[in-house]
Write an enzyme that holds these catalytic residues in place. Structure first.
Site, PDB file in Angstrom:
ATOM      1  N   GLY A 191       0.840  -1.193   0.000  1.00  0.00           N
ATOM      2  CA  GLY A 191       0.000   0.000   0.000  1.00  0.00           C
ATOM      3  C   GLY A 191       0.872   1.239   0.000  1.00  0.00           C
ATOM      4  O   GLY A 191       1.791   1.364   0.798  1.00  0.00           O
ATOM      5  N   LEU A 235      -6.435  11.431   7.702  1.00  0.00           N
ATOM      6  CA  LEU A 235      -5.178  11.839   7.066  1.00  0.00           C
ATOM      7  C   LEU A 235      -4.109  11.973   8.140  1.00  0.00           C
ATOM      8  O   LEU A 235      -2.962  11.544   7.987  1.00  0.00           O
ATOM      9  CB  LEU A 235      -5.370  13.167   6.331  1.00  0.00           C
ATOM     10  N   ARG A 271     -20.319  13.027  12.694  1.00  0.00           N
ATOM     11  CA  ARG A 271     -20.877  12.370  11.520  1.00  0.00           C
ATOM     12  C   ARG A 271     -21.979  11.376  11.838  1.00  0.00           C
ATOM     13  O   ARG A 271     -22.988  11.325  11.157  1.00  0.00           O
ATOM     14  CB  ARG A 271     -19.757  11.641  10.786  1.00  0.00           C
ATOM     15  N   GLU A 300      -5.877   3.407   7.509  1.00  0.00           N
ATOM     16  CA  GLU A 300      -7.259   2.962   7.690  1.00  0.00           C
ATOM     17  C   GLU A 300      -7.344   1.446   7.892  1.00  0.00           C
ATOM     18  O   GLU A 300      -8.329   0.940   8.446  1.00  0.00           O
ATOM     19  CB  GLU A 300      -8.105   3.406   6.473  1.00  0.00           C
TER      20      GLU A 300
HETATM   21  C1  LIG Z   1     -13.991  10.883  -0.650  1.00  0.00           C
HETATM   22  C2  LIG Z   1     -13.201  10.836   0.617  1.00  0.00           C
HETATM   23  C3  LIG Z   1     -12.834  12.010   1.258  1.00  0.00           C
HETATM   24  C4  LIG Z   1     -12.092  11.972   2.436  1.00  0.00           C
HETATM   25  N1  LIG Z   1     -11.747  13.135   3.047  1.00  0.00           N
HETATM   26  C5  LIG Z   1     -10.996  13.097   4.167  1.00  0.00           C
HETATM   27  C6  LIG Z   1     -10.578  14.302   4.793  1.00  0.00           C
HETATM   28  O1  LIG Z   1     -10.904  15.400   4.352  1.00  0.00           O
HETATM   29  N2  LIG Z   1      -9.815  14.224   5.903  1.00  0.00           N
HETATM   30  C7  LIG Z   1      -9.439  13.017   6.426  1.00  0.00           C
HETATM   31  O2  LIG Z   1      -8.726  13.011   7.417  1.00  0.00           O
HETATM   32  N3  LIG Z   1      -9.806  11.857   5.837  1.00  0.00           N
HETATM   33  C8  LIG Z   1     -10.584  11.867   4.737  1.00  0.00           C
HETATM   34  N4  LIG Z   1     -10.956  10.685   4.150  1.00  0.00           N
HETATM   35  C9  LIG Z   1     -10.452   9.419   4.657  1.00  0.00           C
HETATM   36  C10 LIG Z   1      -9.019   9.192   4.190  1.00  0.00           C
HETATM   37  O3  LIG Z   1      -8.855   9.677   2.886  1.00  0.00           O
HETATM   38  C11 LIG Z   1      -8.603   7.734   4.188  1.00  0.00           C
HETATM   39  O4  LIG Z   1      -8.984   7.125   5.360  1.00  0.00           O
HETATM   40  C12 LIG Z   1      -7.105   7.628   4.080  1.00  0.00           C
HETATM   41  O5  LIG Z   1      -6.639   8.368   2.994  1.00  0.00           O
HETATM   42  C13 LIG Z   1      -6.647   6.207   3.962  1.00  0.00           C
HETATM   43  O6  LIG Z   1      -5.269   6.192   3.706  1.00  0.00           O
HETATM   44  P1  LIG Z   1      -4.462   4.840   3.692  1.00  0.00           P
HETATM   45  O7  LIG Z   1      -3.064   5.202   3.420  1.00  0.00           O
HETATM   46  O8  LIG Z   1      -4.739   4.096   4.938  1.00  0.00           O
HETATM   47  O9  LIG Z   1      -5.079   3.983   2.511  1.00  0.00           O
HETATM   48  P2  LIG Z   1      -5.315   4.274   0.945  1.00  0.00           P
HETATM   49  O10 LIG Z   1      -5.039   5.656   0.562  1.00  0.00           O
HETATM   50  O11 LIG Z   1      -6.649   3.696   0.634  1.00  0.00           O
HETATM   51  O12 LIG Z   1      -4.214   3.438   0.239  1.00  0.00           O
HETATM   52  C14 LIG Z   1      -4.281   2.054   0.127  1.00  0.00           C
HETATM   53  C15 LIG Z   1      -3.098   1.594  -0.668  1.00  0.00           C
HETATM   54  O13 LIG Z   1      -3.004   0.193  -0.572  1.00  0.00           O
HETATM   55  C16 LIG Z   1      -2.875  -0.386  -1.841  1.00  0.00           C
HETATM   56  N5  LIG Z   1      -3.474  -1.712  -1.724  1.00  0.00           N
HETATM   57  C17 LIG Z   1      -4.653  -2.062  -1.151  1.00  0.00           C
HETATM   58  N6  LIG Z   1      -4.816  -3.384  -1.199  1.00  0.00           N
HETATM   59  C18 LIG Z   1      -3.738  -3.882  -1.794  1.00  0.00           C
HETATM   60  C19 LIG Z   1      -3.326  -5.202  -2.136  1.00  0.00           C
HETATM   61  N7  LIG Z   1      -4.064  -6.267  -1.871  1.00  0.00           N
HETATM   62  N8  LIG Z   1      -2.136  -5.346  -2.785  1.00  0.00           N
HETATM   63  C20 LIG Z   1      -1.359  -4.261  -3.085  1.00  0.00           C
HETATM   64  N9  LIG Z   1      -1.700  -3.010  -2.768  1.00  0.00           N
HETATM   65  C21 LIG Z   1      -2.874  -2.831  -2.130  1.00  0.00           C
HETATM   66  C22 LIG Z   1      -3.525   0.572  -2.787  1.00  0.00           C
HETATM   67  O14 LIG Z   1      -3.003   0.413  -4.072  1.00  0.00           O
HETATM   68  C23 LIG Z   1      -3.128   1.902  -2.151  1.00  0.00           C
HETATM   69  O15 LIG Z   1      -1.831   2.230  -2.564  1.00  0.00           O
HETATM   70  C24 LIG Z   1     -11.718  10.725   2.977  1.00  0.00           C
HETATM   71  C25 LIG Z   1     -12.105   9.554   2.340  1.00  0.00           C
HETATM   72  C26 LIG Z   1     -12.892   9.601   1.194  1.00  0.00           C
HETATM   73  C27 LIG Z   1     -13.398   8.338   0.618  1.00  0.00           C
END
Ligand SMILES: Cc1cc2nc3c(=O)[nH]c(=O)nc-3n(C[C@H](O)[C@H](O)[C@H](O)COP(=O)(O)OP(=O)(O)OC[C@H]3O[C@@H](n4cnc5c(N)ncnc54)[C@H](O)[C@@H]3O)c2cc1C
Ligand code: SF4
Ligand code: FES
Lengths: 636, 256
Positions: free
Chosen positions: A41, A441, A331, A425
């Protein structure tokens, strides 16, 4: 039976992290390059971890199913990121951010983790500024802030309505720099399909190359999963199309406990569903609630155009019910209130929607200010719906958005499988039963920049894990299992498309494991999901072959996992005989319809251990509140 | 909201593999005007799958115009006929009953077709890896407010930074030049105080990589700006050209 040890350091909460950093073992600079770390990820959590671990000198192998790390779902975050900087001099502090997050999470998160999150929040902003993230500024050149739901201070930093994009590009460029220096190797278009565990310790992963179908094996001294959330179990959600649960679910089946799976956030401000062909739901940033007022008609079945409904016939229900937080109520509360008025038959023009109105804000501040603050969001809205929100109130409705649940981790962000760490997440850590806006974030970047780089070092220095070659029988076993699963999927050749089954699952989840839940519905959901799972494995049609780009096969594998996770979510919701945060059980509510928590019996993290399909063991991690008194949440 | 559905004819580029010959295939669809373009393709794919036929390979993720994953040439326009949106934001209400719509992948030497409508844009990442960053390690940074940045500079940098890396600029350009994309990143960092120390090294490294990867030269036809879903301005290109010349004058050529 598994025993959960949260490894929370002793001492006063303000000193825990500092002391822990001092007490953790270090890997010498010369030795770091002898260790390989897999990061699955490359969203905010993964890219920040990969970059920082690379800077420290480890050999990082980063994996993403995307073509580029810049595409991760984090890119879509709009509203902003919290930090306890108190730049506004409005009374913010680490303690207040800690307090708001615990309270916002309805007392279902671990105090020590949340305190640490608040503690490092300021460093994140500094880091991002230094990377060139163009945060919004005041005329004097200082950083600007806005407020978000669940807080009475302005602590949210933002970059137009594209905060996630800018933060992700910051982490992406930091990681690119390490790629350029040879410290990070990026494997794009690879989907992790299994975790390899040897002698109880995480040793590597098996991935499918999405271009060739080849099954590849990689080993390392430690594995980090930063693979995002699982809201797409509902089919329709605000998450990107390809977000999925596969990585954490397969790790779960290899022994990692899954915590609080039923805690899923339904976001109050999304665009309503337009029809059967709908593929996903669009979020309108919650920041809109700073200036927009939410209302419905006082009259049932009122089909009038909103501009024709006079002031005295409008019910600003959030302002009415929660005078001190009003439109900025958390929320879960905002979403449930919307559902309530719609269930009463007072939805906007009879639809499943409520109004979000900028008329008064435009009067007060002028159109130009509103345009500056929300211009791009208004454009998105107009483009999708064909209506102009400067003139007609927006229509919004709640939609699945964020999953607080995820793999259980201790204070070091290590799962119940030694050597397997989980960030962003994908873990369950900091948000309890409800996440506050602009906190995901913050958490993702806290995990990646400031926590894992320390705790991984401590793990390596204390455990001195050995590298297991990918020729080890466990790797082969995992590879064969995956190949068998793929062959099975391709050979069913039934009558149902993958999407049709996913949509059906989504409907079960939304109706029975969604915004409000009850015992009967949950029991039905468990049975219906089981039947649907059988139907899938008997009657799905996965077109094409493995040795090719095969998007149908990719989707099928993900849906297969949702069909298992969905059941666990329902079981978890059924087990939790209380209402807390986003988990609302109809049987447990006050006379005014507010959530009724049961701290006596349910002040615990529910960690589920996989035995076999349909059979999980529940292990509880009791939550102790030593700094913040357990109290009923009130936003009145 | 229920409006009359549209009968449309789609001519879609199908190509089994990078080196296979491709061609247009015709499909008839019946679609709601509230659907998005990609939802229409989803429905079509669902239909194809139920007939046991290979679905059309195309990419998308956020479906909100921000991740840059989607990108189709629709009736000759990258991201379709409506300005300043990405393919995923295009809705069918912009088409008329009976229309024929041509759908192709982005075409450029540096973006080879992978399958059907899917192309390989990883060349963009290679350019970014070459220099599109500010070299700061985690932890070794001053307080956020220690670097004051005038509001207008911050917002100009933000405008440049809003590029989504979709590649439409390359697809729109007859020379398949990547100047708009590269200049957006160069501009963001050249505008900000944090970007100054590596300012000249960065522009040389990125341009050199861009040339190596087979992107063409810029001949100032501005097709890129017209098709860019984020309205990235060609002023960025002018700025990058200045940066590049200054880099040559001010510094010795850096070994990049
Ligand atoms: C529309 C929207 C708006 C949002 N706005 C906000 C905001 O304003 N403020 C805030 O704090 N949060 C916000 N959030 C929540 C926040 O964006 C997410 O919770 C956060 O970005 C998740 O980040 P992450 O790095 O955990 O995962 P992600 O950004 O989802 O990244 C997951 C990564 O894992 C990889 N991956 C997944 N499964 C596999 C696999 N099996 N094999 C290889 N790679 C894999 C993907 O390719 C990706 O690179 C928002 C969410 C949404 C949906
Ligand atoms: S400059 Fe515009 S068209 Fe080019 S990649 Fe960036 S957003 Fe896409
Ligand atoms: S799918 Fe993300 S920009 Fe279109």
């Amino acid at each position: 039976m598994l025993k959960l040890d949260s490894k929370v350091p002793t001492g006063p909460i303000e000193e825990k992290w500092t002391n822990h950093i001092f007490n953790m073992k270090l890997v010498s600079p010369a030795n770091k390059r002898k260790y390989d770390i897999i990061v699955v990820g490359t969203g905010l959590a993964g890219a920040s971890a990969a970059a920082t671990l690379g800077e420290l000198g480890y050999n990082v192998k980063a994996f993403t199913f995307h073509d580029s790390a810049r595409r991760a779902h984090s890119i879509a975050a709009q509203g902003g990121i919290n930090a306890a900087k108190n730049y506004q001099n409005d009374g913010d502090s680490v303690y207040r951010l800690f307090y708001d997050t615990i309270k916002g999470g309805d007392f279902r998160s671990r105090e020590a983790n949340v305190y640490r999150l608040a503690e490092v929040s300021g460093n994140i902003i500094d880091q991002c500024v230094a990377q060139g993230v163009p945060f919004a500024r005041e005329y004097g050149g200082t950083l600007a802030n806005r407020s978000f739901g669940g807080a009475l201070v302005s602590r949210t930093f933002y970059a137009k309505g594209q905060t996630g994009q800018q933060l992700l590009l910051g982490a992406y460029t930091a990681m690119n720099r390490q790629i350029n220096l040879g410290k990070v190797k990026l494997y794009s278009r690879r989907e992790m399909l299994d975790l390899v565990v040897v002698d109880g310790v995480a040793r590597g992963i098996v991935v499918r190359n999405l271009l060739t179908g080849e099954i590849e094996k990689y080993s390392a001294h430690a594995v980090i999963l930063a693979t995002g959330g699982y809201s797409n179990v509902f089919f329709l959600s605000t998450n990107a199309m390809n977000s999925n649960t596969t990585a954490i679910w397969r790790a779960h089946k290899k022994g990692a406990a899954f915590a609080n799976p039923c805690f899923t956030q339904i976001h109050p401000t999304c665009l309503p569903v337009h029809g059967e062909s709908q593929s996903k739901l669009t979020l309108m940033s919650e920041s809109l609630r700073n200036d927009g007022r939410i209302w419905v008609s006082k009259i049932k079945g009122d089909k009038r155009h909103p501009n024709d409904i006079p002031e005295e016939e409008r019910d600003y229900y959030l302002e009415r019910k929660y005078p001190s937080y009003g439109n900025l109520s958390p929320r879960d509360i905002s979403s449930r209130s919307a559902k309530e008025v719609v269930d009463e038959g007072r939805g906007a023009q009879g639809q499943e929607a409520v109004y979000l109105d900028f008329r008064d804000a435009i009067k007060r501040l002028g159109k130009k200010v509103i345009e500056e603050r929300y211009g791009n969001l208004f454009e998105i809205y107009q483009n999708i719906t064909g209506e102009n929100p400067y003139e007609v109130p927006m229509k919004i409705y709640p939609a699945p958005h964020y999953t607080m649940g995820g793999l259980w981790v201790d204070y070091n962000l290590m799962s119940t499988i030694p050597g397997l760490f989980v960030a962003g997440e994908a873990n369950f850590s900091d948000h309890g039963a409800n996440r506050l806006g602009a906190s995901a974030l913050m958490q993702g970047l806290a995990d990646g920049y400031f926590i894992l780089p320390y705790t991984i070092g401590n793990y390596i220095a204390s455990e001195r894990p050995k590298l297991v070659e990918t020729s080890h029988p466990e790797f082969e076993k995992a590879e064969n299992n995956i190949k068998n699963m793929i062959n099975k999927l391709l050979s069913i050749k039934g009558k149902r498309t993958v999407d049709s089954i996913h949509k059906e699952l989504g409907r079960i989840m939304w109706n029975k494991v969604g915004m409000s839940r009850n015992e009967k519905g949950l029991k039905e959901a468990i049975e219906e999901i089981k039947e649907l799972r059988e139907e899938f494995w008997k009657n799905v049609n996965v077109v094409g072959k493995n040795e090719d780009v095969n998007q149908c096969l990719e989707r099928a594998g993900r849906v297969a996992d949702y069909l298992e996770l969905g059941e666990l979510m329902a079981r978890d919701a059924l087990n939790r005989n209380e209402s807390c945060g986003a988990h609302f059980r109809e049987e447990y509510q006050t006379q005014e319809g507010e959530a009724l928590r049961n701290d006596e019996e349910y002040a615990y993290v529910a960690a589920w251990v996989f035995k076999e399909l349909g059979d999980w063991e529940l292990v509880k991690e009791p939550l102790e509140f030593e700094n913040i008194q357990l109290a009923t949440r009130s936003y009145k | 909201m229920e409006e009359k559905k549209l009968n449309l004819t789609l001519k879609i580029w199908r190509q089994a593999a990078p080196d296979a010959a491709g061609g247009f295939q015709e499909y008839k669809v019946y679609v709601s005007p509230d659907s998005s373009f990609l939802e229409m393709l989803d429905e079509l794919n669902n239909e194809l799958e139920s007939q046991n036929l290979d679905p059309i390979a195309f990419e998308s993720d956020c479906r909100e115009g921000i991740c840059g994953t989607c990108g189709l040439v629709i009736n000759g326009h990258p991201h379709g006929p409506i300005p300043k949106i990405a393919t995923c934001q295009l809705h069918m209400r912009h088409f008329k009953d009976g229309d024929t719509i041509w759908v192709e992948p982005f075409r450029a030497k540096a973006f080879p077709v992978i399958k059907d409508l899917m192309v390989d844009r990883s060349a963009f990442d290679r350019i970014m890896e070459a220099g599109g960053f500010i070299s700061v390690n985690t932890g070794s940074v001053p307080d956020g407010n220690a670097i004051p940045i005038p509001k207008d500079i911050a917002s100009e940098a933000m405008d440049s930074a809003s590029c989504i890396g979709c590649g439409a600029c390359v697809a729109a350009c007859k020379n398949a030049s990547a100047m708009l994309f590269v200049s957006a990143k160069v501009s963001q960092f050249a505008l900000l105080p944090q970007g100054q120390p590596e300012r000249y090294r960065r522009v040389q490294a990125m341009v050199k990589k861009m040339d190596e990867l087979g992107f063409g030269a810029c001949s100032n036809t501005y097709a890129c700006e017209a098709e860019c879903p984020k309205g990235i301005s060609i002023k960025n290109i002018a700025r990058m050209n200045r940066e590049f010349i200054k880099a040559k004058v001010k510094t010795e050529e850096i070994d990049v």
